[in-house]
Design a protein around this motif. Structure first.
Motif, PDB file in Angstrom:
ATOM      1  N   LEU A 257       5.916  38.876  33.079  1.00 15.13           N
ATOM      2  CA  LEU A 257       7.314  39.257  33.261  1.00 15.13           C
ATOM      3  C   LEU A 257       8.034  39.369  31.919  1.00 15.13           C
ATOM      4  O   LEU A 257       8.889  40.246  31.734  1.00 15.13           O
ATOM      5  N   ALA A 258       7.700  38.489  30.966  1.00 15.52           N
ATOM      6  CA  ALA A 258       8.293  38.589  29.631  1.00 15.52           C
ATOM      7  C   ALA A 258       7.898  39.895  28.962  1.00 15.52           C
ATOM      8  O   ALA A 258       8.713  40.554  28.298  1.00 15.52           O
ATOM      9  N   GLN A 259       6.625  40.262  29.146  1.00 10.00           N
ATOM     10  CA  GLN A 259       6.161  41.542  28.596  1.00 10.00           C
ATOM     11  C   GLN A 259       6.887  42.706  29.263  1.00 10.00           C
ATOM     12  O   GLN A 259       7.312  43.666  28.598  1.00 10.00           O
ATOM     13  N   LYS A 260       7.067  42.635  30.583  1.00 14.95           N
ATOM     14  CA  LYS A 260       7.761  43.708  31.295  1.00 14.95           C
ATOM     15  C   LYS A 260       9.217  43.791  30.866  1.00 14.95           C
ATOM     16  O   LYS A 260       9.798  44.884  30.813  1.00 14.95           O
ATOM     17  N   THR A 261       9.828  42.654  30.558  1.00 14.98           N
ATOM     18  CA  THR A 261      11.211  42.664  30.093  1.00 14.98           C
ATOM     19  C   THR A 261      11.346  43.462  28.806  1.00 14.98           C
ATOM     20  O   THR A 261      12.291  44.246  28.640  1.00 14.98           O
ATOM     21  N   ILE A 262      10.402  43.258  27.895  1.00 17.14           N
ATOM     22  CA  ILE A 262      10.431  44.041  26.650  1.00 17.14           C
ATOM     23  C   ILE A 262      10.229  45.520  26.945  1.00 17.14           C
ATOM     24  O   ILE A 262      10.862  46.396  26.333  1.00 17.14           O
ATOM     25  N   GLN A 263       9.351  45.843  27.903  1.00 16.51           N
ATOM     26  CA  GLN A 263       9.139  47.247  28.264  1.00 16.51           C
ATOM     27  C   GLN A 263      10.395  47.863  28.860  1.00 16.51           C
ATOM     28  O   GLN A 263      10.725  49.022  28.583  1.00 16.51           O
ATOM     29  N   VAL A 264      11.111  47.085  29.690  1.00 16.92           N
ATOM     30  CA  VAL A 264      12.370  47.592  30.241  1.00 16.92           C
ATOM     31  C   VAL A 264      13.373  47.844  29.127  1.00 16.92           C
ATOM     32  O   VAL A 264      14.072  48.867  29.107  1.00 16.92           O
ATOM     33  N   GLU A 265      13.441  46.915  28.164  1.00 14.07           N
ATOM     34  CA  GLU A 265      14.357  47.107  27.046  1.00 14.07           C
ATOM     35  C   GLU A 265      13.963  48.325  26.223  1.00 14.07           C
ATOM     36  O   GLU A 265      14.830  49.063  25.739  1.00 14.07           O
ATOM     37  N   GLN A 266      12.644  48.538  26.064  1.00 14.73           N
ATOM     38  CA  GLN A 266      12.187  49.746  25.374  1.00 14.73           C
ATOM     39  C   GLN A 266      12.623  51.007  26.122  1.00 14.73           C
ATOM     40  O   GLN A 266      13.077  51.980  25.513  1.00 14.73           O
ATOM     41  N   SER A 267      12.486  50.968  27.455  1.00  9.27           N
ATOM     42  CA  SER A 267      12.883  52.132  28.251  1.00  9.27           C
ATOM     43  C   SER A 267      14.368  52.422  28.095  1.00  9.27           C
ATOM     44  O   SER A 267      14.774  53.578  27.912  1.00  9.27           O
ATOM     45  N   VAL A 268      15.189  51.381  28.139  1.00 10.89           N
ATOM     46  CA  VAL A 268      16.632  51.569  27.972  1.00 10.89           C
ATOM     47  C   VAL A 268      16.947  52.104  26.584  1.00 10.89           C
ATOM     48  O   VAL A 268      17.763  53.022  26.416  1.00 10.89           O
TER      49      VAL A 268
ATOM     50  N   LYS B 264      15.834  49.864  40.687  1.00  8.94           N
ATOM     51  CA  LYS B 264      15.134  48.842  39.907  1.00  8.94           C
ATOM     52  C   LYS B 264      15.952  47.553  39.834  1.00  8.94           C
ATOM     53  O   LYS B 264      15.386  46.450  39.859  1.00  8.94           O
ATOM     54  N   LEU B 265      17.273  47.687  39.749  1.00 10.17           N
ATOM     55  CA  LEU B 265      18.128  46.502  39.709  1.00 10.17           C
ATOM     56  C   LEU B 265      18.030  45.718  41.016  1.00 10.17           C
ATOM     57  O   LEU B 265      17.924  44.479  41.009  1.00 10.17           O
ATOM     58  N   ASP B 266      18.035  46.429  42.142  1.00  2.00           N
ATOM     59  CA  ASP B 266      17.899  45.749  43.437  1.00  2.00           C
ATOM     60  C   ASP B 266      16.537  45.064  43.548  1.00  2.00           C
ATOM     61  O   ASP B 266      16.437  43.944  44.072  1.00  2.00           O
ATOM     62  N   GLU B 267      15.508  45.737  43.070  1.00  2.21           N
ATOM     63  CA  GLU B 267      14.176  45.137  43.116  1.00  2.21           C
ATOM     64  C   GLU B 267      14.113  43.866  42.259  1.00  2.21           C
ATOM     65  O   GLU B 267      13.533  42.853  42.669  1.00  2.21           O
ATOM     66  N   THR B 268      14.709  43.901  41.079  1.00  3.65           N
ATOM     67  CA  THR B 268      14.703  42.716  40.204  1.00  3.65           C
ATOM     68  C   THR B 268      15.463  41.561  40.836  1.00  3.65           C
ATOM     69  O   THR B 268      15.034  40.401  40.771  1.00  3.65           O
TER      70      THR B 268
ATOM     71  N   LEU C 242      13.574  37.761  34.483  1.00  2.69           N
ATOM     72  CA  LEU C 242      14.140  38.658  35.492  1.00  2.69           C
ATOM     73  C   LEU C 242      15.645  38.814  35.302  1.00  2.69           C
ATOM     74  O   LEU C 242      16.189  39.909  35.490  1.00  2.69           O
ATOM     75  N   ILE C 243      16.319  37.727  34.944  1.00  4.27           N
ATOM     76  CA  ILE C 243      17.760  37.836  34.674  1.00  4.27           C
ATOM     77  C   ILE C 243      18.019  38.759  33.489  1.00  4.27           C
ATOM     78  O   ILE C 243      18.967  39.554  33.478  1.00  4.27           O
ATOM     79  N   ALA C 244      17.152  38.651  32.459  1.00  2.55           N
ATOM     80  CA  ALA C 244      17.282  39.549  31.306  1.00  2.55           C
ATOM     81  C   ALA C 244      17.070  41.003  31.731  1.00  2.55           C
ATOM     82  O   ALA C 244      17.777  41.910  31.262  1.00  2.55           O
ATOM     83  N   GLN C 245      16.099  41.244  32.636  1.00  2.25           N
ATOM     84  CA  GLN C 245      15.884  42.601  33.142  1.00  2.25           C
ATOM     85  C   GLN C 245      17.112  43.095  33.909  1.00  2.25           C
ATOM     86  O   GLN C 245      17.513  44.264  33.796  1.00  2.25           O
TER      87      GLN C 245
END
Length: 744
Positions: free
Chosen positions: A301-312, A367-371, A403-406
């Motif tokens: 999840l930490a790795q995915k958080t960085i990926q989400v930040e990269q996407s943004v 994605k926000l609802d899913e998180t 998840l909160i960071a996402q």
């Protein structure tokens, strides 16, 4: 004491807060502030009173050992009710302060609006385009706030009604306790509950007043924004300094975003290594624990958080060229440095970008609802496993933090999307709000729109584009082909009789030629429009299914019509007998055949009837027809003379053929007559013609029979009476005469 404090506050407010206002505005402000200060002092007095009552109740409870029956029954005690009343009064004090602030804000806004009504602004023109953007954003956000305030106002009114009903209910309960001589404890509790309900009603009314004041403030703010925009709009300028400043800001943001992208890439690599290490450790362990599984999941999840930040971050970088073009186009629009064609293209591109932003926002919301759902699931698991393993709880907390960071990243992404969409909406409004077009520009725009519609691609079949223009050309050619095929087939049908072809054959050839030409022209039109025949594959299948289930009779009649035209068992002008009806064939169509009877009635017969039923064609090979007339003569007539007269009546008629010669048959001895039949041949092309000749022959037969004293027989009966005694006859003429007179 509270009144003195209120008066002092009013005087202080008049001396220090209102020196810049006019006398009328000062009086209005004092009138608004004075009641607020009085209400505030009243709320403080009530709070002091209830606090004193609460202290006395607590002290009384400590000094007595009597058990509270309300606690045993689960109802709130007197102390609990006093605490709730104290809290409610504290909320009233806060609501009073909020109301005071709103009223002060309202006074300031009314003052500001009165200044704007005179056409004065704090700044001197010209005004920056950025100021106009801020006003437009404020107006747009004000509309959203007004909708939410209307909903809150409705909710506050409902809360007041519910609080009023609760007060009435508590007062009724207290009256009933007084009538039943209840104990002092119950009466005291009921009195405290009524006091709490009354204070809650006061609070709800204050909240309703706050919502109404907020709505009034929002309305004033909207009026101020609209008035300011109205005043600055004629003096707005878009200078080169502004566009240079915006480009500089975008360049700095691009540098910052690229630097951020590099940092995120390094962080992602580090997070991937940590996750891979934990994963390998998990795979090499035989007895896997919940802590190990949660650790791997948390690191992932930490790795995915960085990926989400990269996407943004990447989306923000991708939007930078759009924002640059947006500011450049707005600058050119404001300074009249663009053509009508450029504005049209910009509008189309801006609308596409707005739609793209809307799609991105919907994706982020999903994605926000899913998180958020994942956060809820991990929270449930954490509550179940927290007491068992601190380490498991720690990793769950880290997963929840990721998840909160996402969630925060998705929210910021939505905010960025909305900001970019607002910028594009500004450009769209400015493009659509251009001055009226000239006639030439209007015609140019109309021609461009028609060309885009004409070249719009409907579908693509086998790498062949089917556009609206090709489809329209094809339909036009098919319509013209219909009229051309009908003209040419009629021209051919009119020329064929001159070449010795009979009329019926000419009509058949004309119909077949029409269908052949129509089919050929249709295929040529499809070829000319570059419409592939494979495009009609699906349509052909659908037609086949429709024909198979719902169009059997139509197809059957159509094919029967083609067979009739080809084999020609009947043709135009033939005299036929079908279903007991005589008539002449007028026209053989694709679906039905038109027949005209002797009564000049047009009968429409489906073509399939001619192939499925027996049809008598009286003139198929030629128009010669043998007809006959039957006649009966009285017994005792000369048979030879009768046959001679019948032969002469047929021979003397000019329409009766001499070859074959007419002949007479003596059919039989009938019940009432000697039955004869005269047979003769005539040329017949219609029922009327046949009936006319037969009538002439019948008239001739009647005349000859009269001349030779031959009677035409008619039905008659002979009565034979047989009796052993003589019959008695009486004359009844006189009796009948009397009966007739009486009836008359």
């Amino acid at each position: 004491m509270p009144r003195i404090l209120c008066a002092c506050c009013v005087v202080a407010f008049q001396l220090f807060a209102l020196p810049g206002l006019s006398a009328a505005d000062q009086e209005t402000a004092i009138e608004l502030v004075a009641p607020k200060l009085s209400a505030k002092a009243e709320a403080e007095a009530k709070h002091e009173t209830i606090s004193s009552e609460l202290r006395n109740a607590i002290a009384q409870k400590e000094n007595t050992d009597v058990a509270d029956s309300s606690v045993a029954s689960g109802e709130p005690s007197e102390i609990d009710l006093l605490k709730m009343i104290e809290v409610t009064i504290a909320q009233q004090r806060s609501a009073t302060a909020t109301m005071q602030q709103l009223q002060s804000t309202k006074v300031e806004l009314e003052t500001q609006l009165s200044k704007l009504s005179s056409g004065k602004l704090n700044e001197e023109p010209p005004y920056s385009i950025l100021m106009l953007d801020r006003l437009n954003d404020s107006i747009a956000s004000g509309k959203v706030k007004r909708e939410s305030l209307e909903e809150a106002l409705l909710a506050a009114r409902g809360a007041v009604e519910r609080a009023r009903f609760n007060v009435d209910s508590r007062a009724k309960t207290l009256r009933q306790l007084g009538e039943t001589n209840a104990t002092d404890i119950k009466t005291n509790i009921a009195s405290r509950e009524l006091r709490l309900a009354e204070e809650i009603l006061v609070l709800r009314r204050q909240e309703l007043g706050i919502e109404e004041a907020s709505e009034a403030v929002r309305s004033l703010e909207a009026d101020i924004d609209l008035r300011q925009r109205e005043l600055i709009l004629p003096h707005v300028v878009f200078s080169t300094d502004i566009i240079e400043e915006k480009n500089k800001e975008l360049d700095e943001r691009e540098v910052e975003l690229n630097r951020k992208a590099d940092e995120l890439q390094i962080e992602l690599q580090y997070a991937e290594r940590r996750w891979m290490s934990a994963r390998q450790q998990l795979d090499s362990t035989v007895n896997r624990t919940a802590e190990m599984l949660q650790k791997v999941e948390s690191l992932q999840l930490a790795q995915k958080t960085i990926q989400v930040e990269q996407s943004v971050n990447n989306q923000r970088i991708e939007r930078l060229p759009i924002m640059r073009a947006n500011w450049d186009r707005r600058f050119r629009l404001a300074n009249g440095q663009c053509t009508r064609q450029e504005r049209t293209l910009w509008l189309e591109e801006t609308l596409r970008q707005i739609e793209q932003f809307a799609r991105e926002r919907r994706a982020r919301e999903l994605k926000l609802d899913e998180t958020r759902a994942n956060i809820s699931a991990i929270g449930t698991q954490s509550e179940e496993g927290a007491a068992n393993s601190p380490e498991l709880t720690r990793w769950m907390e880290r997963a929840t933090s990721s998840l909160i960071a996402q969630t925060d990243l998705h929210t910021r992404a939505i905010i960025g999307i909305d900001s970019g969409k607002r910028a594009l909406e500004r450009l769209r409004v400015e493009i659509e709000g251009e001055p009226n077009r000239s006639v030439g520009e209007w015609m140019s725009d109309a021609w461009g729109s028609l060309r885009r519609i004409w070249n719009y691609e409907i579908t693509n079949v086998n790498d062949t584009s089917l556009t609206v223009g090709r489809a329209a050309s094809c339909m036009l050619f098919i319509v013209l082909s219909y009229f051309l095929a009908r003209f040419l087939s009629r021209l051919l049908g009119n020329r064929l009789p001159r070449l010795g072809i009979d009329e019926a054959a000419a009509n058949s050839i004309q119909s077949l030629t029409f269908y052949a030409l129509l089919l050929g022209f249709t295929l040529a039109a499809l070829r000319y429009a570059n419409v592939p025949l494979t495009a009609f594959t699906f349509l052909g299948g659908a037609i086949a299914i429709g024909v198979g289930f719902g169009s059997q009779n139509i197809l059957n009649n159509f094919i029967s019509g083609l067979i009739l035209l080809a084999e020609r068992p009947i043709k135009t002008g033939d005299l036929i007998l079908i279903d007991g009806t005589y008539g002449n064939v007028i026209q053989i169509g694709a679906r039905s055949t038109q027949i005209r009877s002797g009564d000049n009635l047009d009968i429409i017969v489906p073509n399939s009837r001619f192939l499925e039923n027996n049809v008598v064609n009286l003139t198929r090979s030629d128009d010669r027809l043998r007809t006959s007339i039957k006649i009966g003569v009285a017994y005792g007539s000369s048979l030879d003379l009768v046959m001679q007269l019948l032969q002469e009546a047929a021979d003397e008629n000019e329409h009766v053929h001499r070859e074959p010669k007419p002949f007479v048959w003596f059919n039989e001895f009938g019940d009432n007559a000697l039955e004869f039949q005269v047979n003769f041949w005539i040329n017949v092309r219609s029922v009327v013609q046949r009936k006319t000749v037969e009538t002439q022959v019948r008239l001739s037969i009647d005349q000859k029979f009269r001349e030779h004293g031959i009677s035409i027989a008619f039905p008659q009966r002979d009565i034979h009476l047989s009796s052993s005694e003589p019959l008695e006859f009486r004359m009844i003429r006189e009796q009948h005469s009397k009966a007739y007179k009486n009836a008359g």
